[in-house]
Design a protein around this motif. Structure first.
Motif, PDB file in Angstrom:
ATOM      1  N   VAL A 186      -1.552   8.673  25.741  1.00 41.78           N
ATOM      2  CA  VAL A 186      -2.849   8.258  25.198  1.00 41.78           C
ATOM      3  C   VAL A 186      -2.643   7.838  23.752  1.00 41.78           C
ATOM      4  CG1 VAL A 186      -5.227   8.928  24.715  1.00 41.78           C
ATOM      5  CG2 VAL A 186      -4.033   9.916  26.677  1.00 41.78           C
TER       6      VAL A 186
ATOM      7  N   ASP B  20      -4.565   5.475  20.294  1.00 40.56           N
ATOM      8  CA  ASP B  20      -5.757   4.849  19.745  1.00 40.56           C
ATOM      9  C   ASP B  20      -5.508   4.550  18.274  1.00 40.56           C
ATOM     10  OD1 ASP B  20      -8.266   3.797  19.587  1.00 40.56           O
ATOM     11  OD2 ASP B  20      -9.346   5.709  19.728  1.00 40.56           O
TER      12      ASP B  20
ATOM     13  N   PRO C  53     -12.870   9.829  17.703  1.00 40.52           N
ATOM     14  CA  PRO C  53     -11.633   9.689  18.470  1.00 40.52           C
ATOM     15  C   PRO C  53     -11.141  11.042  18.987  1.00 40.52           C
ATOM     16  CG  PRO C  53     -11.153   9.594  16.127  1.00 40.52           C
ATOM     17  CD  PRO C  53     -12.648   9.632  16.248  1.00 40.52           C
TER      18      PRO C  53
ATOM     19  N   THR D 251     -14.510   9.157  22.116  1.00 38.61           N
ATOM     20  CA  THR D 251     -14.649   7.725  22.406  1.00 38.61           C
ATOM     21  C   THR D 251     -13.413   6.991  21.897  1.00 38.61           C
ATOM     22  OG1 THR D 251     -17.050   7.851  22.194  1.00 38.61           O
ATOM     23  CG2 THR D 251     -16.055   5.661  22.048  1.00 38.61           C
ATOM     24  N   ARG D 252     -12.861   6.125  22.726  1.00 37.13           N
ATOM     25  CA  ARG D 252     -11.693   5.340  22.318  1.00 37.13           C
ATOM     26  C   ARG D 252     -12.144   4.267  21.328  1.00 37.13           C
ATOM     27  NH1 ARG D 252      -7.986   1.370  24.919  1.00 37.13           N
ATOM     28  NH2 ARG D 252      -5.846   2.043  24.485  1.00 37.13           N
TER      29      ARG D 252
END
Length: 467
Positions: free
Chosen positions: A89, A91, A243, A265-266
């Motif tokens: 994951v 971001d 994030p 939330t991405r």
């Protein structure tokens, strides 16, 4: 080992084939526990879901209004578990400082390697279910339950871990890439672990259960069966515009804080890991119950049988029977005995005669119409006799003092009379035996010259009307 097997076989034979002629109880109090799959159902935006073993434990109460049907409620704790495996994951977050405190705008980037997150929800649930049972074999029964469960989140949390968390930064104004600066939280973190709390929503679920109700002993039953719960409500916690990894910077140092996949939330594209979450549970349930029948205490009621007195019957049976007297004299003697018995029935003792005279309920406070405890005690002494002699009718007269207008006092007198009538009806007297009237202030028993006299005039008079 052979002894253990023999003991288990003996117990099984006793439970399966013991015809104990079990009694049906109206009330059942129970403790129960269940194990099986118990998890959070949702579609992850990335990766897959694993796990979900959990269960429930609680106490309950069942009321049976017929041998086959009843209702069940109680309280229980349900444990739901799920592990999300999104894998890697990453971001990137734009942090805008506007050069406040000397901090320049920058991009913060995090990259999880093999990230997974265990999510747990603990709910306090209230079942409201209908129960059906039917004879199976010997004294045992099949049972089935269906209804709903209302759930409240009491303790929920998440725990995350990753093989590696890498954080970097980029300052556009300086065209500078920040790596391996531990005091600014830019580094490689091996075996990174995170944790925090979650806040799931209210849950309504469909609940089904069925199996066998074993009659083990007097009062005691054991339910064994399968249960199935499916949540109708979307219990997803509120998504924050934050994030998964949060960068907290001061002028000289920085720290990291962490959110859950279910709430973050991405930042690159504004997507979320999921939007809808439901509960699901299925497994084996064991319920131990204690049954009981509560019997209401009934007042002894004297039943007057429509038969001649014993001594009259003996007199009739022992006298010579001739053809001349015949059946007519037999019937005449019976009628004479019945008449004597009726006379004996309506004869009252001196104490009963005194209690069945007219009486007064007084000591009302000004403006008060309801009965006090002491006034109710006086009435209770009269109620038993009034119930014993249903041919007696009653007139209830409400009276007041001279405080207030005639119209108001008539209304208060009527309220006092109505309240007393309602109390007598609640104790079992027929309403059509009682007439409630008001005379207001028109019939004082003493002059309304002081408060003591007014208290005597504020009264209800009960008139006994004998046939």
């Amino acid at each position: 080992m052979n002894r253990i097997r023999a003991l288990c076989a003996a117990v099984a034979c006793f439970v399966l084939f013991n015809p104990c002629n079990a009694q049906q109880y109206t009330h059942e109090f129970s403790l129960h526990g269940g194990l099986g799959f118990s998890g959070l159902l949702y579609s992850p935006a990335q990766g897959n879901l694993k796990g979900g073993f959990g269960g429930q434990i609680g106490a309950g109460y069942s009321y049976f209004f017929s041998p086959a049907w009843g209702v069940h409620t109680g309280v229980e704790f349900a444990f739901y578990n799920r592990t999300a495996h999104p894998g890697n994951v990453m971001d990137s977050v734009l942090l805008i400082y506007n050069n406040v405190g000397g901090l320049r705008d920058m991009y913060f980037k995090y990259d999880y390697t093999n990230y997974q997150e265990k999510q747990r929800a603990v709910y306090l649930q209230i079942p409201i279910m209908v129960q059906f049972q039917h004879p199976a074999f010997n004294s045992h029964q099949w049972y089935a339950m269906a209804g709903v469960k209302l759930g409240f989140d009491v303790s929920s949390s998440f725990k995350g871990k990753a093989d590696l968390l890498t954080t970097t930064g980029y300052v556009p104004s300086l065209k500078e890439v920040l790596t391996n600066v531990p005091n600014r939280a830019f580094a490689d973190y091996q075996n990174q672990k995170t944790s925090g709390s979650l806040d799931f929503g209210f849950n309504t679920s469909i609940a089904l259960e069925g199996g066998i109700k074993w009659h083990i002993a007097e009062h005691w039953r054991v339910y064994t069966g399968l249960y199935f719960d499916f949540g109708l409500s979307n219990i997803a916690p509120k998504h924050e515009d934050m994030p998964l990894v949060v960068y907290n910077q001061t002028f000289s140092t920085a720290t990291l804080s962490y959110n859950s996949l279910l709430t973050s939330t991405r930042q690159i594209d504004g997507s979320v890991f999921n939007k809808n979450i439901h509960t699901f549970a299925a497994g084996i349930n064991v319920r131990i119950t204690f049954g009981h029948n509560f019997k209401k205490k009934q007042k002894a009621v004297q039943v007057q049988e429509d038969y001649p007195l014993k001594e009259e019957v003996e007199r009739i049976d022992l006298r010579p029977k001739t053809e001349e007297k015949g059946i007519e004299e037999e019937m005449a003697a019976l009628r004479e005995a019945k008449a004597r018995q009726e006379i004996e029935t309506i004869r009252q003792s001196e104490e009963e005669a005194a209690l069945l005279e007219d009486f007064t309920i007084n000591n009302y406070k000004c403006g008060v119409t309801n009965l006090s405890e002491s006034q109710e005690e006086i009435l209770n002494k009269k109620v038993a006799l009034l119930l014993k002699y249903p041919h007696i009718k009653i007139t209830v007269e409400g009276h007041t003092c001279d405080i207030g207008s005639d119209e108001v006092n008539m209304r208060y007198g009527q309220k006092r009379a109505d309240e007393l009538k309602a109390y007598l009806v609640s104790k079992g007297l027929e309403a059509d035996r009682i007439t409630a009237v008001s005379y207001g202030e028109s019939r004082p028993i003493v002059p309304n010259t002081n408060e003591e006299n007014r208290r005597l005039n504020r009264r209800v008079v009960v008139i006994i009307i004998k046939p």
